[in-house]
Design a protein around this motif. Sequence first.
Motif, PDB file in Angstrom:
ATOM      1  N   ALA A 122       4.385  10.821   1.550  1.00 10.93           N
ATOM      2  CA  ALA A 122       4.267   9.632   0.711  1.00 10.93           C
ATOM      3  C   ALA A 122       5.641   9.024   0.436  1.00 10.93           C
ATOM      4  O   ALA A 122       5.782   7.794   0.365  1.00 10.93           O
ATOM      5  N   GLY A 123       6.656   9.869   0.274  1.00  9.23           N
ATOM      6  CA  GLY A 123       8.005   9.357   0.035  1.00  9.23           C
ATOM      7  C   GLY A 123       8.541   8.581   1.217  1.00  9.23           C
ATOM      8  O   GLY A 123       9.172   7.528   1.052  1.00  9.23           O
ATOM      9  N   VAL A 124       8.306   9.095   2.430  1.00 12.66           N
ATOM     10  CA  VAL A 124       8.749   8.367   3.620  1.00 12.66           C
ATOM     11  C   VAL A 124       8.037   7.027   3.713  1.00 12.66           C
ATOM     12  O   VAL A 124       8.650   6.000   4.003  1.00 12.66           O
ATOM     13  N   ARG A 125       6.725   7.046   3.456  1.00 15.66           N
ATOM     14  CA  ARG A 125       5.968   5.793   3.475  1.00 15.66           C
ATOM     15  C   ARG A 125       6.489   4.835   2.411  1.00 15.66           C
ATOM     16  O   ARG A 125       6.641   3.635   2.654  1.00 15.66           O
ATOM     17  N   GLY A 126       6.789   5.348   1.208  1.00 13.33           N
ATOM     18  CA  GLY A 126       7.291   4.487   0.141  1.00 13.33           C
ATOM     19  C   GLY A 126       8.653   3.909   0.432  1.00 13.33           C
ATOM     20  O   GLY A 126       8.929   2.744   0.134  1.00 13.33           O
ATOM     21  N   SER A 127       9.552   4.698   1.029  1.00 15.14           N
ATOM     22  CA  SER A 127      10.893   4.197   1.354  1.00 15.14           C
ATOM     23  C   SER A 127      10.821   3.123   2.438  1.00 15.14           C
ATOM     24  O   SER A 127      11.542   2.129   2.386  1.00 15.14           O
ATOM     25  N   ARG A 128       9.956   3.317   3.436  1.00 16.49           N
ATOM     26  CA  ARG A 128       9.779   2.295   4.467  1.00 16.49           C
ATOM     27  C   ARG A 128       9.199   1.026   3.863  1.00 16.49           C
ATOM     28  O   ARG A 128       9.560  -0.085   4.242  1.00 16.49           O
ATOM     29  N   SER A 129       8.302   1.200   2.893  1.00 10.99           N
ATOM     30  CA  SER A 129       7.703   0.039   2.248  1.00 10.99           C
ATOM     31  C   SER A 129       8.740  -0.762   1.471  1.00 10.99           C
ATOM     32  O   SER A 129       8.714  -1.988   1.453  1.00 10.99           O
ATOM     33  N   LEU A 143       0.825  -1.206   0.000  1.00 10.67           N
ATOM     34  CA  LEU A 143       0.000   0.000   0.000  1.00 10.67           C
ATOM     35  C   LEU A 143       0.865   1.264   0.000  1.00 10.67           C
ATOM     36  O   LEU A 143       0.523   2.261  -0.639  1.00 10.67           O
ATOM     37  N   GLY A 144       1.980   1.217   0.713  1.00 11.21           N
ATOM     38  CA  GLY A 144       2.861   2.375   0.760  1.00 11.21           C
ATOM     39  C   GLY A 144       3.440   2.713  -0.601  1.00 11.21           C
ATOM     40  O   GLY A 144       3.516   3.886  -0.981  1.00 11.21           O
ATOM     41  N   VAL A 145       3.862   1.694  -1.354  1.00 11.61           N
ATOM     42  CA  VAL A 145       4.401   1.929  -2.695  1.00 11.61           C
ATOM     43  C   VAL A 145       3.310   2.452  -3.623  1.00 11.61           C
ATOM     44  O   VAL A 145       3.518   3.403  -4.391  1.00 11.61           O
ATOM     45  N   LEU A 182      -9.036  13.055 -11.193  1.00  7.71           N
ATOM     46  CA  LEU A 182      -8.464  13.671 -10.005  1.00  7.71           C
ATOM     47  C   LEU A 182      -9.301  13.372  -8.768  1.00  7.71           C
ATOM     48  O   LEU A 182      -8.757  13.070  -7.694  1.00  7.71           O
ATOM     49  N   ALA A 183     -10.630  13.437  -8.925  1.00  4.23           N
ATOM     50  CA  ALA A 183     -11.503  13.119  -7.791  1.00  4.23           C
ATOM     51  C   ALA A 183     -11.331  11.671  -7.358  1.00  4.23           C
ATOM     52  O   ALA A 183     -11.291  11.357  -6.156  1.00  4.23           O
ATOM     53  N   PHE A 184     -11.204  10.762  -8.338  1.00  5.27           N
ATOM     54  CA  PHE A 184     -11.008   9.343  -8.029  1.00  5.27           C
ATOM     55  C   PHE A 184      -9.701   9.120  -7.280  1.00  5.27           C
ATOM     56  O   PHE A 184      -9.663   8.399  -6.269  1.00  5.27           O
ATOM     57  N   LEU A 185      -8.624   9.752  -7.759  1.00  6.63           N
ATOM     58  CA  LEU A 185      -7.329   9.583  -7.100  1.00  6.63           C
ATOM     59  C   LEU A 185      -7.332  10.183  -5.695  1.00  6.63           C
ATOM     60  O   LEU A 185      -6.693   9.648  -4.783  1.00  6.63           O
ATOM     61  N   ASN A 186      -8.052  11.280  -5.521  1.00  2.26           N
ATOM     62  CA  ASN A 186      -8.149  11.868  -4.185  1.00  2.26           C
ATOM     63  C   ASN A 186      -8.856  10.920  -3.220  1.00  2.26           C
ATOM     64  O   ASN A 186      -8.433  10.758  -2.067  1.00  2.26           O
ATOM     65  N   VAL A 187      -9.919  10.292  -3.687  1.00  6.10           N
ATOM     66  CA  VAL A 187     -10.642   9.340  -2.835  1.00  6.10           C
ATOM     67  C   VAL A 187      -9.754   8.151  -2.497  1.00  6.10           C
ATOM     68  O   VAL A 187      -9.683   7.713  -1.338  1.00  6.10           O
ATOM     69  N   VAL A 188      -9.059   7.625  -3.514  1.00  9.07           N
ATOM     70  CA  VAL A 188      -8.167   6.485  -3.284  1.00  9.07           C
ATOM     71  C   VAL A 188      -7.059   6.863  -2.303  1.00  9.07           C
ATOM     72  O   VAL A 188      -6.717   6.098  -1.389  1.00  9.07           O
ATOM     73  N   GLY A 189      -6.489   8.060  -2.479  1.00  9.55           N
ATOM     74  CA  GLY A 189      -5.426   8.509  -1.589  1.00  9.55           C
ATOM     75  C   GLY A 189      -5.886   8.602  -0.147  1.00  9.55           C
ATOM     76  O   GLY A 189      -5.191   8.151   0.769  1.00  9.55           O
ATOM     77  N   TRP A 190      -7.064   9.157   0.068  1.00 11.87           N
ATOM     78  CA  TRP A 190      -7.568   9.263   1.439  1.00 11.87           C
ATOM     79  C   TRP A 190      -7.940   7.910   2.016  1.00 11.87           C
ATOM     80  O   TRP A 190      -7.795   7.680   3.221  1.00 11.87           O
ATOM     81  N   LEU A 191      -8.414   6.985   1.170  1.00 10.87           N
ATOM     82  CA  LEU A 191      -8.690   5.630   1.654  1.00 10.87           C
ATOM     83  C   LEU A 191      -7.402   4.949   2.114  1.00 10.87           C
ATOM     84  O   LEU A 191      -7.362   4.311   3.168  1.00 10.87           O
ATOM     85  N   PHE A 192      -6.347   5.100   1.307  1.00 10.84           N
ATOM     86  CA  PHE A 192      -5.055   4.536   1.697  1.00 10.84           C
ATOM     87  C   PHE A 192      -4.602   5.134   3.027  1.00 10.84           C
ATOM     88  O   PHE A 192      -4.146   4.424   3.919  1.00 10.84           O
ATOM     89  N   TRP A 193      -4.736   6.459   3.139  1.00 12.38           N
ATOM     90  CA  TRP A 193      -4.255   7.104   4.354  1.00 12.38           C
ATOM     91  C   TRP A 193      -5.084   6.696   5.565  1.00 12.38           C
ATOM     92  O   TRP A 193      -4.570   6.584   6.670  1.00 12.38           O
ATOM     93  N   ALA A 194      -6.372   6.458   5.346  1.00 14.95           N
ATOM     94  CA  ALA A 194      -7.211   5.979   6.441  1.00 14.95           C
ATOM     95  C   ALA A 194      -6.719   4.615   6.932  1.00 14.95           C
ATOM     96  O   ALA A 194      -6.742   4.332   8.144  1.00 14.95           O
ATOM     97  N   VAL A 195      -6.272   3.769   5.999  1.00 17.51           N
ATOM     98  CA  VAL A 195      -5.719   2.461   6.385  1.00 17.51           C
ATOM     99  C   VAL A 195      -4.444   2.651   7.197  1.00 17.51           C
ATOM    100  O   VAL A 195      -4.236   1.981   8.221  1.00 17.51           O
ATOM    101  N   PHE A 196      -3.564   3.562   6.763  1.00 13.51           N
ATOM    102  CA  PHE A 196      -2.319   3.815   7.498  1.00 13.51           C
ATOM    103  C   PHE A 196      -2.606   4.317   8.913  1.00 13.51           C
ATOM    104  O   PHE A 196      -1.993   3.864   9.881  1.00 13.51           O
ATOM    105  N   VAL A 197      -3.537   5.268   9.010  1.00 10.51           N
ATOM    106  CA  VAL A 197      -3.884   5.802  10.326  1.00 10.51           C
ATOM    107  C   VAL A 197      -4.513   4.723  11.194  1.00 10.51           C
ATOM    108  O   VAL A 197      -4.211   4.601  12.389  1.00 10.51           O
TER     109      VAL A 197
END
Length: 241
Positions: A128-135, A35-37, A55-70
């Motif tokens: 996102a970069g920090v999350r991706g590097s950890r991933s 998910l991080g990558v 753009l709206a779709f990617l925003n929704v996907v991005g917030w869904l991913f972040w909700a999982v991280f949180v």
Amino acid sequence: MAASDDDARRQVEEADQLSIAEELARRLDRPMGVLGVLFLFVVLGQLLAEDPGLLAFLNVVGWLFWAVFVGEFLLRAYIARFSAAFWKRNWWQVLFLLLPFLRFFRALQAVRLIRLTRLARAGSVLSAGVRGSRSAGRLLSSRIGWLAALTGVVILVSSQLLYVLGAYPDYGPALSDAAMSTITGRELSAEGGFPRVLEVVLAAYSVGVFATLAGSVGAYFLRGADTSGQPPAWPPEETRG
């Protein structure tokens, strides 16, 4: 004495709960790493998308991913009983979990605070970069594979930062220059304070990459002199740390 015994018992319980939370983090390493990558590319898509629907779709996907991280972070904090030891060990993760919420400041564009809006978007990219590097570290055990993945993350993040902060009007040149600077240490063609600082950081990173690769290749040839007389397998089977 009773108070001392209670304190000792409480410390033991907190240590046990912290160990359980860390074990959960290890079990979730791979799915959270994937998910991080993916999240890094979602943020890139948000920067480049021009179609409002996409753009709206990617925003929704991005917030869904972040909700999982949180959610994953809060679950670990709950298991650790929100102990001081947990926050001391994971405080930096809280910072990067909060950075994407700076995107709400985009509403300030209405009052022409463009610089603050750019900083908010840069915060999202950096997070996102920090999350991706950890991933990358979670998913890859080979040192060379991990280094290649980390280099890709550095290129993507640095190019996005150059584009978001206005150093380049188009993303293509930002990506090309960031890639060459990361790999070879070449100067960035953009002018300004941030590009100058970034090119120094990328040059230092390129030196580190070269030194790591040189060490890995040297270790490979040194192992070639074993008593079996057979050449070692390539790439070398080595793990980080």
